[in-house]
Design an enzyme around this catalytic site. Structure first.
Site, PDB file in Angstrom:
ATOM      1  N   GLU A   1       0.828  -1.199   0.000  1.00 20.09           N
ATOM      2  CA  GLU A   1       0.000   0.000   0.000  1.00 20.09           C
ATOM      3  C   GLU A   1       0.870   1.258   0.000  1.00 20.09           C
ATOM      4  OE1 GLU A   1      -3.828   1.752   2.502  1.00 20.09           O
ATOM      5  OE2 GLU A   1      -3.028  -0.224   2.992  1.00 20.09           O
TER       6      GLU A   1
ATOM      7  N   GLY B   1      -8.530   5.332   7.105  1.00 19.34           N
ATOM      8  CA  GLY B   1      -9.380   5.161   8.269  1.00 19.34           C
ATOM      9  C   GLY B   1      -8.837   4.130   9.232  1.00 19.34           C
ATOM     10  N   GLY B   2      -8.283   3.024   8.687  1.00 14.61           N
ATOM     11  CA  GLY B   2      -7.786   1.940   9.528  1.00 14.61           C
ATOM     12  C   GLY B   2      -6.276   1.899   9.688  1.00 14.61           C
ATOM     13  N   SER B   3      -5.540   2.438   8.703  1.00 17.87           N
ATOM     14  CA  SER B   3      -4.070   2.377   8.769  1.00 17.87           C
ATOM     15  C   SER B   3      -3.464   3.654   8.214  1.00 17.87           C
ATOM     16  CB  SER B   3      -3.554   1.164   7.976  1.00 17.87           C
ATOM     17  OG  SER B   3      -3.863   1.311   6.590  1.00 17.87           O
TER      18      SER B   3
ATOM     19  N   GLN C   1       0.356   5.124   6.313  1.00 20.35           N
ATOM     20  CA  GLN C   1       1.596   4.723   5.639  1.00 20.35           C
ATOM     21  C   GLN C   1       2.570   5.891   5.500  1.00 20.35           C
ATOM     22  OE1 GLN C   1      -1.244   2.108   5.396  1.00 20.35           O
ATOM     23  NE2 GLN C   1      -1.541   3.743   3.913  1.00 20.35           N
TER      24      GLN C   1
END
Length: 434
Positions: A177, A207-209, A211
């Site tokens: 990602e 929203g969840g991770s 990078q």
């Protein structure tokens, strides 16, 4: 007749190059471009007979499902293609919001496929690959629920008239990602070419991770990583890019809200109320993420404000986010997704143009929002928490200086800033990410 034809062809070409942003698209215009699409390639084909082709990429994120329909012009097969156009559309909530009703998730994908049918000429459907990659929303779900959602999507793809490659529906790992988002932004900014000396870094807050990916200038940056999965290697143009990259599952904006509230993985959601100093004192409401609903509130008899909020969000960041040895001031970082959205909500940047911001600007605005919540309720009750979390993530997480300048962007050259373009280029050109 000659007069009429000479007027018609420029008109068709003009229609083809109009920027069809998602806010401006009207069904009638989509129908019109679709009906003339099959003859446009022969009209606009460059003299060297470059090939026009299409690709459909679904980004199944934790807060929404997005479709990107790309139009490429391929000249020299050894080079990456030129991106001619992108059609983008999104639907909320994300697939994970249908964890207990996967048929509804399939329905959202079916609806979005209509955009692809309107954009890609009918004669090209069977040659146009359709791919879906899910990110942190499905990574955070129980494996059997995630698999049920993916199977429903696969059925929709198999019924579609498009080309369905092997492994067309899957969950993407976090490293890819970050690397693919880096490829997207560097491709769009013209840095992804042979003998590239200068590149830009990326900061993506989903929203969840979240990078971070950049090309280090110092060997020690790679040498001092905690484990090998902080290194991503990309082979392209007979060169290997050794990237610093990491994806933090649970540190996306929505997951960070849950962690700040102490609700991440909690039980008894039907009777528990999760409180935070980051929320207005008198605020109480229900909030849904990932298919679960939480009761949340401020501290009605306690304190609220920036300092207390910062202590709460610091627990979500401290000891979890690794600070790279090097975050060179000379390196340009593009920050997008929720970095961009919250900067817009806070009035720091224009919602269309984006802009340059120093890290200190997030901090200053977070203080203002948090310390004035009672007198001036923000447009979102979570804005204090979100702005404070972003400030903490950048400063105490990654270790950026307050003077570091970030390029806040939603689009680069009218194309959405995300990993989706990089994933599409990888699909066609096998960029060898490892």
């Amino acid at each position: 007749m000659k007069m009429k034809l000479s007027v018609l062809i420029p008109l068709l070409v003009l229609l083809a190059i109009i920027d069809l942003s998602q806010a401006q698209v009207k069904t009638s215009l989509l129908d019109l471009t679709n009906s003339i699409g099959s003859i446009l390639p022969s009209l606009s084909r460059p003299a060297n007979h470059s090939r026009i082709f299409y690709a459909v990429m679904f980004d199944a994120g934790s807060t929404g499902t997005r479709i990107h329909v790309y139009t490429f012009i391929q000249g020299d097969s050894a080079e990456l293609p030129l991106l001619d156009n992108e059609m983008f559309h999104s639907i909320k909530p994300g697939l994970s919001g249908y964890a207990d009703s996967p048929e509804m998730a399939a329905h959202t994908v079916r609806m979005l496929l209509k955009v692809a049918k309107k954009t890609v000429p009918r004669l090209e459907w069977k040659r146009t690959p359709v791919v879906l990659r899910a990110t942190a929303g499905l990574r955070l779900l129980a494996a059997e629920k995630a698999q049920a959602l993916l199977e429903q999507v696969q059925h929709v793809f198999d019924e579609s008239p498009f080309l369905v490659p092997d492994n067309s529906v899957s969950i993407m790992n976090g490293t890819n990602e970050g690397v693919l988002a880096w490829i997207s932004v560097n491709f769009l900014t013209g840095h992804l070419k042979a003998q590239t000396k200068k590149t830009v870094g990326i900061l993506d807050l989903g929203g969840g991770s979240t990078q971070i990916t950049f090309l280090p200038k110092l060997r020690k940056t790679i040498g001092s990583v905690p484990v090998d999965d902080y290194i991503g290697r990309l082979d392209i143009f007979n060169s290997t890019f050794e990237l610093y990259t990491h994806s933090y599952l649970g540190n996306g904006l929505m997951a960070a809200r849950l962690a700040t509230l102490g609700a991440l993985g909690a039980e008894g959601l039907e009777w528990r109320v999760f409180k935070s100093s980051c929320l207005p004192k008198k605020f109480r409401d229900k909030w849904t993420f990932g298919g679960l609903t939480y009761q949340v509130s401020g501290h009605p008899d306690g304190y609220s404000g920036y300092k207390l909020c910062y202590q709460e969000v610091l627990k979500v960041v401290k000891g979890i986010i690794h600070q790279p040895y090097e975050l060179e001031d000379s390196s340009v970082f593009y920050a997008f997704s929720y970095y961009f959205d919250r900067a817009v909500d806070a009035g720091l940047i224009d919602g269309v143009q984006g802009g340059l911001l120093e890290v200190r600007h997030f901090k200053k605005r977070a203080k203002e929002v948090c310390n004035k919540m009672t007198k001036n309720p923000p447009i979102s009750s979570f804005l204090c928490m979100d702005m404070t979390y972003i400030t903490c993530l950048l400063k105490d997480g990654f270790g950026f200086k307050e003077s570091t300048v970030l390029q806040l962007t939603k689009k680069v050259n009218n194309v959405e800033a995300s990993w989706a373009l990089g994933a599409t280029l990888d699909h066609f050109h096998n960029l060898k990410i490892h």
